[in-house]
Design an enzyme around this catalytic site. Structure first.
Site, PDB file in Angstrom:
ATOM      1  CB  SER A  35      11.330 -27.884 -16.891  1.00  0.00           C
ATOM      2  OG  SER A  35      12.340 -27.226 -16.154  1.00  0.00           O
TER       3      SER A  35
HETATM    4  N1  SAM Z   1      12.901 -23.968 -16.383  1.00  0.00           N
HETATM    5  C1  SAM Z   1      14.044 -23.938 -17.246  1.00  0.00           C
HETATM    6  C2  SAM Z   1      13.608 -24.046 -18.689  1.00  0.00           C
HETATM    7  O1  SAM Z   1      12.404 -24.054 -18.934  1.00  0.00           O
HETATM    8  O2  SAM Z   1      14.466 -24.131 -19.557  1.00  0.00           O
HETATM    9  C3  SAM Z   1      14.969 -25.061 -16.957  1.00  0.00           C
HETATM   10  C4  SAM Z   1      15.798 -24.857 -15.767  1.00  0.00           C
HETATM   11  S1  SAM Z   1      17.039 -26.089 -15.595  1.00  0.00           S
HETATM   12  C5  SAM Z   1      16.123 -27.485 -15.120  1.00  0.00           C
HETATM   13  C6  SAM Z   1      17.803 -25.506 -14.094  1.00  0.00           C
HETATM   14  C7  SAM Z   1      18.674 -24.300 -14.289  1.00  0.00           C
HETATM   15  O3  SAM Z   1      19.047 -23.828 -12.997  1.00  0.00           O
HETATM   16  C8  SAM Z   1      19.985 -24.583 -15.032  1.00  0.00           C
HETATM   17  O4  SAM Z   1      20.060 -23.751 -16.152  1.00  0.00           O
HETATM   18  C9  SAM Z   1      21.059 -24.247 -13.994  1.00  0.00           C
HETATM   19  O5  SAM Z   1      22.222 -23.685 -14.557  1.00  0.00           O
HETATM   20  C10 SAM Z   1      20.337 -23.271 -13.104  1.00  0.00           C
HETATM   21  N2  SAM Z   1      20.884 -23.096 -11.753  1.00  0.00           N
HETATM   22  C11 SAM Z   1      21.352 -24.017 -10.893  1.00  0.00           C
HETATM   23  N3  SAM Z   1      21.759 -23.440  -9.734  1.00  0.00           N
HETATM   24  C12 SAM Z   1      21.511 -22.100  -9.880  1.00  0.00           C
HETATM   25  C13 SAM Z   1      21.713 -20.962  -9.059  1.00  0.00           C
HETATM   26  N4  SAM Z   1      22.224 -21.040  -7.832  1.00  0.00           N
HETATM   27  N5  SAM Z   1      21.356 -19.755  -9.522  1.00  0.00           N
HETATM   28  C14 SAM Z   1      20.829 -19.621 -10.783  1.00  0.00           C
HETATM   29  N6  SAM Z   1      20.627 -20.655 -11.614  1.00  0.00           N
HETATM   30  C15 SAM Z   1      20.962 -21.884 -11.169  1.00  0.00           C
END
Ligand code: SAM
Length: 218
Positions: free
Chosen positions: A61
């Protein structure tokens, strides 16, 4: 490249100048080495004002969003936090500094493994990571003082409301797959929720039982 200088500029120019005023959040963001959480070829961009690819079509992010979401939880240091979407582990690391314990769920095991290794390297042992569908929360460890969801949901998953402590805050993006509104829901004593709209945002989709369906490919 002097990463500490770049990090200080990021805090002043991208965070403080845009209204992030929680000194604990600014301090945490000035300490956590974001360049360790990005791909080696992108380290020179680690402190830029942007989200960056981390593989598997996912992103780390934008620093401002990490700071704004962390600040929205209004943490004082004793809280137990649930984070959905570990991704690179960067947001988990910031929460590790701001709260007592962080429970983080990631659906892609390779990302969870990589995040674990970096957090171990930084000795951030108060972060527990598990691989699974975060849309159903983490029932065994509930209730939480805060829940931070780093992926966009079509609507608020009911499990999160049930797993929130009285006074606890849920911060999550809700909208369509392209753009969302960042919401904050605070659980009140009578069991109802105060709902606030914080800002527009763009996150990758939250995929799972109470989120979006995975896109079919091939
Ligand atoms: N905040 C994180 C960072 O600083 O790196 C970035 C997060 S990224 C924008 C969103 C993440 O949510 C992805 O790695 C994706 O695989 C995960 N994701 C999506 N749906 C999910 C779920 N149902 N359960 C767990 N993780 C999930």
């Amino acid at each position: 490249m002097d990463f500490s200088v770049a990090r200080r500029r990021m805090v002043e120019e991208q965070l403080r100048a845009r209204g992030v005023s929680d000194e604990r959040v600014l301090e945490a963001m000035s300490k956590v080495p974001r360049h360790l959480f990005v791909e080696p070829g992108l380290q020179s961009h680690a402190y830029s004002d942007a989200s960056l690819p981390i593989g598997d079509k996912q992103t780390i992010s934008q620093p401002y969003m990490v700071a704004a979401m962390s600040a929205a939880l209004e943490l004082r240091g004793k809280e137990r936090i649930l984070e959905i979407g570990t991704g690179s582990g960067y947001q988990s690391a910031v929460l590790s500094v701001l709260a007592n314990r962080v429970y983080s769920i990631e659906r892609i095991s390779s990302l969870a493994g990589r995040a674990r290794r970096i957090l171990d390297q930084l000795r951030m042992s108060n972060v527990n990571i598990k691989v699974g569908d975060g849309t159903i929360g983490w029932r065994d460890q509930a209730p939480f003082d805060g829940i931070l969801v780093a992926a966009g949901a079509p609507e608020v998953p009911t499990e999160y409301l049930q797993q929130l402590e009285v006074g606890g805050k849920l911060v999550l993006p809700v909208g369509d797959r392209q753009q969302q509104i960042l919401l904050r829901l605070t659980r009140l004593e009578d069991g109802s929720f105060k709902r606030e709209q914080l800002m527009g945002c763009r996150f990758v989709p939250l995929i799972g039982e109470q989120g979006w369906q995975a896109e079919l490919t091939g």
